[in-house]
Motif scaffolding. Structure first.
Motif, PDB file in Angstrom:
ATOM      1  N   THR A 100       0.228  17.263  56.785  1.00 42.70           N
ATOM      2  CA  THR A 100      -0.693  16.293  56.156  1.00 42.70           C
ATOM      3  C   THR A 100      -2.172  16.667  56.245  1.00 42.70           C
ATOM      4  O   THR A 100      -2.581  17.488  57.075  1.00 42.70           O
ATOM      5  N   THR A 101      -2.960  16.012  55.388  1.00 41.97           N
ATOM      6  CA  THR A 101      -4.399  16.269  55.276  1.00 41.97           C
ATOM      7  C   THR A 101      -5.098  16.172  56.633  1.00 41.97           C
ATOM      8  O   THR A 101      -5.857  17.079  57.017  1.00 41.97           O
ATOM      9  N   THR A 102      -4.845  15.090  57.356  1.00 41.23           N
ATOM     10  CA  THR A 102      -5.514  14.899  58.644  1.00 41.23           C
ATOM     11  C   THR A 102      -5.151  16.011  59.626  1.00 41.23           C
ATOM     12  O   THR A 102      -6.017  16.507  60.362  1.00 41.23           O
ATOM     13  N   ASN A 125       1.028  13.098  48.041  1.00 43.89           N
ATOM     14  CA  ASN A 125      -0.128  12.281  48.408  1.00 43.89           C
ATOM     15  C   ASN A 125      -0.476  11.292  47.287  1.00 43.89           C
ATOM     16  O   ASN A 125      -0.858  10.158  47.559  1.00 43.89           O
ATOM     17  N   THR A 134       2.308   8.339  47.942  1.00 43.34           N
ATOM     18  CA  THR A 134       1.516   7.336  48.661  1.00 43.34           C
ATOM     19  C   THR A 134       1.192   6.160  47.746  1.00 43.34           C
ATOM     20  O   THR A 134       1.174   5.009  48.179  1.00 43.34           O
ATOM     21  N   GLY A 177      -9.421  10.099  47.384  1.00 43.95           N
ATOM     22  CA  GLY A 177      -8.820  11.438  47.405  1.00 43.95           C
ATOM     23  C   GLY A 177      -7.467  11.351  46.717  1.00 43.95           C
ATOM     24  O   GLY A 177      -7.224  10.471  45.891  1.00 43.95           O
ATOM     25  N   TRP A 178      -6.559  12.250  47.096  1.00 44.20           N
ATOM     26  CA  TRP A 178      -5.247  12.273  46.432  1.00 44.20           C
ATOM     27  C   TRP A 178      -4.491  10.979  46.665  1.00 44.20           C
ATOM     28  O   TRP A 178      -3.906  10.415  45.738  1.00 44.20           O
ATOM     29  N   CYS A 179      -4.506  10.484  47.899  1.00 45.73           N
ATOM     30  CA  CYS A 179      -3.772   9.248  48.188  1.00 45.73           C
ATOM     31  C   CYS A 179      -4.443   8.060  47.505  1.00 45.73           C
ATOM     32  O   CYS A 179      -3.775   7.230  46.880  1.00 45.73           O
ATOM     33  N   GLU A 236     -16.205   4.800  48.329  1.00 47.21           N
ATOM     34  CA  GLU A 236     -16.237   6.239  48.606  1.00 47.21           C
ATOM     35  C   GLU A 236     -17.547   6.617  49.285  1.00 47.21           C
ATOM     36  O   GLU A 236     -18.514   5.846  49.268  1.00 47.21           O
ATOM     37  N   LYS A 253     -16.349  12.027  43.923  1.00 48.04           N
ATOM     38  CA  LYS A 253     -15.137  11.189  43.895  1.00 48.04           C
ATOM     39  C   LYS A 253     -15.480   9.795  43.379  1.00 48.04           C
ATOM     40  O   LYS A 253     -14.719   9.184  42.636  1.00 48.04           O
ATOM     41  N   ASP A 289     -10.643   9.008  57.909  1.00 47.13           N
ATOM     42  CA  ASP A 289     -11.898   8.832  58.654  1.00 47.13           C
ATOM     43  C   ASP A 289     -11.741   7.695  59.684  1.00 47.13           C
ATOM     44  O   ASP A 289     -10.725   7.001  59.718  1.00 47.13           O
ATOM     45  N   SER A 309      -3.191   3.330  55.084  1.00 45.96           N
ATOM     46  CA  SER A 309      -2.137   4.297  54.776  1.00 45.96           C
ATOM     47  C   SER A 309      -2.591   5.712  55.108  1.00 45.96           C
ATOM     48  O   SER A 309      -1.928   6.686  54.777  1.00 45.96           O
ATOM     49  N   HIS A 317      -3.618   8.691  58.014  1.00 46.15           N
ATOM     50  CA  HIS A 317      -2.732   9.144  59.097  1.00 46.15           C
ATOM     51  C   HIS A 317      -2.867   8.348  60.398  1.00 46.15           C
ATOM     52  O   HIS A 317      -1.883   8.017  61.037  1.00 46.15           O
ATOM     53  N   LEU A 322       0.382   3.601  59.369  1.00 48.15           N
ATOM     54  CA  LEU A 322       0.707   3.921  57.971  1.00 48.15           C
ATOM     55  C   LEU A 322       1.625   2.847  57.366  1.00 48.15           C
ATOM     56  O   LEU A 322       2.810   2.755  57.703  1.00 48.15           O
ATOM     57  N   ASN A 324       2.950   2.351  54.524  1.00 51.79           N
ATOM     58  CA  ASN A 324       4.101   2.725  53.681  1.00 51.79           C
ATOM     59  C   ASN A 324       5.317   3.094  54.525  1.00 51.79           C
ATOM     60  O   ASN A 324       6.453   2.930  54.089  1.00 51.79           O
ATOM     61  N   HIS A 377       7.608   7.722  51.522  1.00 50.15           N
ATOM     62  CA  HIS A 377       7.683   8.200  50.141  1.00 50.15           C
ATOM     63  C   HIS A 377       9.117   8.280  49.642  1.00 50.15           C
ATOM     64  O   HIS A 377      10.023   8.638  50.394  1.00 50.15           O
TER      65      HIS A 377
HETATM   66  N1  LIG Z   1       0.678   7.340  54.052  1.00 52.75           N
HETATM   67  C1  LIG Z   1       1.184   8.536  53.859  1.00 52.75           C
HETATM   68  O1  LIG Z   1       2.393   8.727  53.780  1.00 52.75           O
HETATM   69  C2  LIG Z   1       0.253   9.683  53.682  1.00 52.75           C
HETATM   70  C3  LIG Z   1       0.598  10.752  52.837  1.00 52.75           C
HETATM   71  C4  LIG Z   1      -0.306  11.798  52.676  1.00 52.75           C
HETATM   72  C5  LIG Z   1      -1.519  11.779  53.366  1.00 52.75           C
HETATM   73  N2  LIG Z   1      -1.797  10.741  54.212  1.00 52.75           N
HETATM   74  C6  LIG Z   1      -3.061  10.655  54.954  1.00 52.75           C
HETATM   75  O2  LIG Z   1      -3.971   9.895  54.149  1.00 52.75           O
HETATM   76  C7  LIG Z   1      -5.330  10.290  54.426  1.00 52.75           C
HETATM   77  C8  LIG Z   1      -6.006  10.708  53.128  1.00 52.75           C
HETATM   78  O3  LIG Z   1      -5.350  11.856  52.593  1.00 52.75           O
HETATM   79  P1  LIG Z   1      -5.813  12.502  51.196  1.00 52.75           P
HETATM   80  O4  LIG Z   1      -4.881  13.641  50.965  1.00 52.75           O
HETATM   81  O5  LIG Z   1      -6.025  11.468  50.183  1.00 52.75           O
HETATM   82  O6  LIG Z   1      -7.251  13.085  51.661  1.00 52.75           O
HETATM   83  P2  LIG Z   1      -8.477  13.503  50.724  1.00 52.75           P
HETATM   84  O7  LIG Z   1      -9.329  14.382  51.546  1.00 52.75           O
HETATM   85  O8  LIG Z   1      -7.973  13.982  49.398  1.00 52.75           O
HETATM   86  O9  LIG Z   1      -9.227  12.105  50.465  1.00 52.75           O
HETATM   87  C9  LIG Z   1      -9.911  11.362  51.441  1.00 52.75           C
HETATM   88  C10 LIG Z   1     -11.093  10.692  50.725  1.00 52.75           C
HETATM   89  O10 LIG Z   1     -11.681   9.732  51.622  1.00 52.75           O
HETATM   90  C11 LIG Z   1     -13.089   9.776  51.434  1.00 52.75           C
HETATM   91  N3  LIG Z   1     -13.756   9.199  52.597  1.00 52.75           N
HETATM   92  C12 LIG Z   1     -13.995   9.756  53.820  1.00 52.75           C
HETATM   93  N4  LIG Z   1     -14.635   8.885  54.621  1.00 52.75           N
HETATM   94  C13 LIG Z   1     -14.800   7.742  53.895  1.00 52.75           C
HETATM   95  C14 LIG Z   1     -15.400   6.485  54.160  1.00 52.75           C
HETATM   96  N5  LIG Z   1     -15.966   6.223  55.352  1.00 52.75           N
HETATM   97  N6  LIG Z   1     -15.385   5.535  53.185  1.00 52.75           N
HETATM   98  C15 LIG Z   1     -14.840   5.793  51.968  1.00 52.75           C
HETATM   99  N7  LIG Z   1     -14.275   6.974  51.647  1.00 52.75           N
HETATM  100  C16 LIG Z   1     -14.249   7.940  52.606  1.00 52.75           C
HETATM  101  C17 LIG Z   1     -13.388  11.252  51.200  1.00 52.75           C
HETATM  102  O11 LIG Z   1     -14.636  11.444  50.561  1.00 52.75           O
HETATM  103  C18 LIG Z   1     -12.192  11.676  50.331  1.00 52.75           C
HETATM  104  O12 LIG Z   1     -12.482  11.542  48.956  1.00 52.75           O
HETATM  105  C19 LIG Z   1      -5.192  11.390  55.475  1.00 52.75           C
HETATM  106  O13 LIG Z   1      -5.296  10.814  56.751  1.00 52.75           O
HETATM  107  C20 LIG Z   1      -3.799  11.929  55.259  1.00 52.75           C
HETATM  108  O14 LIG Z   1      -3.296  12.604  56.380  1.00 52.75           O
HETATM  109  C21 LIG Z   1      -0.948   9.681  54.358  1.00 52.75           C
END
Ligand SMILES: NC(=O)c1ccc[n+]([C@@H]2O[C@H](COP(=O)([O-])OP(=O)(O)OC[C@H]3O[C@@H](n4cnc5c(N)ncnc54)[C@H](O)[C@@H]3O)[C@@H](O)[C@H]2O)c1
Length: 419
Positions: free
Chosen positions: A151-153, A185, A189, A216-218, A237, A242, A272, A293, A295, A338, A340, A347
């Motif tokens: 995962t991203t985190t 994601n 998600t 981001g992607w999620c 954001e 973004k 974050d 949702s 990490h 999380l 979900n 997922h």
């Molecule tokens: N729930 C799940 O099953 C699942 C699946 C995949 C990823 N994740 C987790 O979800 C999180 C996000 O993943 P992603 O792939 O979307 O990451 P990403 O890097 O694509 O997106 C994160 C976004 O958050 C923004 N951001 C950072 N700090 C912020 C703040 N204080 N306020 C507003 N926006 C802020 C960033 O600018 C970025 O656009 C990670 O922790 C990842 O590990 C969870």
């Protein structure tokens, strides 16, 4: 103890659900078939720290078919499906340490059990095994050839370790594969997060104001799906690009404190810390539902909310009511874990098919190439990524065009311009 699960009597129910998920994971199944004959992981010990779901069970079956000796622990205290953990032990002979709702000491005892396995390969979702090995269990480093990260985190943590010169072995970043983050994601998600909110609360989304922190992607996936269900979506954001994208996708964008005033449901997916914090709690609309949702549950400052509250109680399973001094109520889902995975099933299998195809092939790649890889974070090779996309399309019965020889030559040339 060679396993620690809630109740082995749940094993048959878990097996049935694992098989159901498998029926929608054709790419992983084809890899499992090949692994069963080629045995690319023969004799290797794998320590996996992943969400213990039906889809993960099918990944474990695939690694085992490839010859791996596996120990699995949970990558989050609330994401384990207890029937799946039982089935893994009882029906698939995979040592599993995971109980839904385990406390923090138990969570880390389970991570330690995975490390006690003396892994040759680590497989993380959030880098907890790698982090613990480097910080407290350095004796395990000797036997490790490499790892993978889901995962991203986790990838962010590993890149920080690498930048500090602290990372001691190579790791493939599965998250960076296109066939992972573009689908898992975003669409995974997107759907499963709303599924979690709905299962926990049974609230209607249509006509509600739903705030998404992080585009981001999620975040994109959640916003897109919530919009489709009739919610009024607001995006918060910190990245101008973004934020601009969210504006042009048709959403309102504003600072979190402003969004708090009109928010009915708030979802954080930023990776974050303290994204919903004291100023937002002070402005939060009465009755707002907040969930995460991303990490880690530090995206919501839960200790602060707890300290601010005059009373708390569980009003439905995994729905905690906080009454603030001025009488406003805030509802937190799943202790900020999380949502979900804690309130739904994570997922759907169809996207995890691609994520876990990447995991299985990344493990095979690591075994074949570890001798030539320095410690560091590596992408999934492009041919593996493209191969998974091709196979997924085939299993979906979707055919696409191929370049003609003329087109290939045209695209590779520089001397044809305006005619
Ligand atoms: N729930 C799940 O099953 C699942 C699946 C995949 C990823 N994740 C987790 O979800 C999180 C996000 O993943 P992603 O792939 O979307 O990451 P990403 O890097 O694509 O997106 C994160 C976004 O958050 C923004 N951001 C950072 N700090 C912020 C703040 N204080 N306020 C507003 N926006 C802020 C960033 O600018 C970025 O656009 C990670 O922790 C990842 O590990 C969870």
């Amino acid at each position: 103890m060679d396993h620690h699960v809630k109740d082995l009597a749940l094993a048959d129910a878990g097996k049935s659900r694992i098989e159901w998920a498998d029926s929608d994971m054709p790419v992983l199944a084809s890899i499992r078939e090949r692994f069963a004959t080629e045995k690319p992981l023969a004799g290797l010990r794998v320590s996996a720290c992943l969400h213990v779901t039906t889809e993960t069970a099918n990944l474990m079956r695939t690694l085992k078919a490839g010859g791996a000796d596996i120990v699995l622990c949970a990558s989050n205290p609330l994401s384990t499906q207890d029937d799946v953990a039982a089935a893994l032990v009882q029906h698939y002979g995979i040592r599993t340490y995971a109980i839904k709702g385990e406390d923090t000491p138990t969570y880390y005892a389970h991570v330690d059990a995975a490390i006690d396995h003396k892994p040759n390969i680590t497989m993380d979702d959030g880098a907890d095994v790698v982090g613990r090995i480097h910080a407290e269990r350095t004796e395990a480093l000797a036997g490790i050839i490499g790892g993978t990260e889901e995962t991203t985190t986790g990838v962010i943590r590993l890149r920080a370790m690498d930048a500090d010169g602290a990372l001691k072995f190579p790791i493939v970043s599965v998250n960076d594969a296109n066939t992972k983050h573009l689908f898992d994601n975003r669409y995974g998600t997107g759907q499963s997060t709303l599924d979690g909110v709905i299962r926990a609360t049974n609230r209607l989304l249509a006509g509600r104001t739903l705030v998404v922190s992080g585009y981001g992607w999620c975040g994109r996936g959640i916003a897109m799906r919530a919009d489709g269900m009739g919610a009024n979506v607001i995006v918060c954001e910190i990245d101008p690009l973004k934020a601009l994208e969210a504006v042009m996708d048709g959403y309102r964008v504003m600072p979190a404190v402003e969004a708090a005033k009109v928010c009915d449901i708030w979802l954080t997916v930023t990776g974050d810390i303290n994204v919903i914090d004291s100023p937002m709690f002070d402005n939060l609309k009465d009755g707002a539902i907040i969930a995460n949702s991303g990490h880690f549950n530090c995206e919501i400052n839960i200790p602060h909310l707890r300290a601010k509250a005059v009373s708390t109680r569980e009003v439905r399973p995994l729905v905690e009511e906080f009454v603030l001094a001025d009488g406003r109520k805030v509802f937190l889902l799943a202790d900020g874990r999380l949502v979900n995975l804690a309130c739904a099933e994570g997922h759907p299998a169809s996207v995890m098919d691609m994520s876990f195809a990447n995991q299985a092939l990344a493990a095979e790649y690591m075994v074949a190439n570890s001798a030539s890889l320095e410690p560091g974070v590596y992408p999934v090779p492009a041919d593996i990524d493209a191969g998974i996309a091709k196979l997924k399309l085939e299993t979906m019965g979707v055919k696409i065009d191929a370049l003609t020889a003329e087109q290939e030559q045209y695209l590779a040339s520089w001397n044809e311009g305006t005619v």
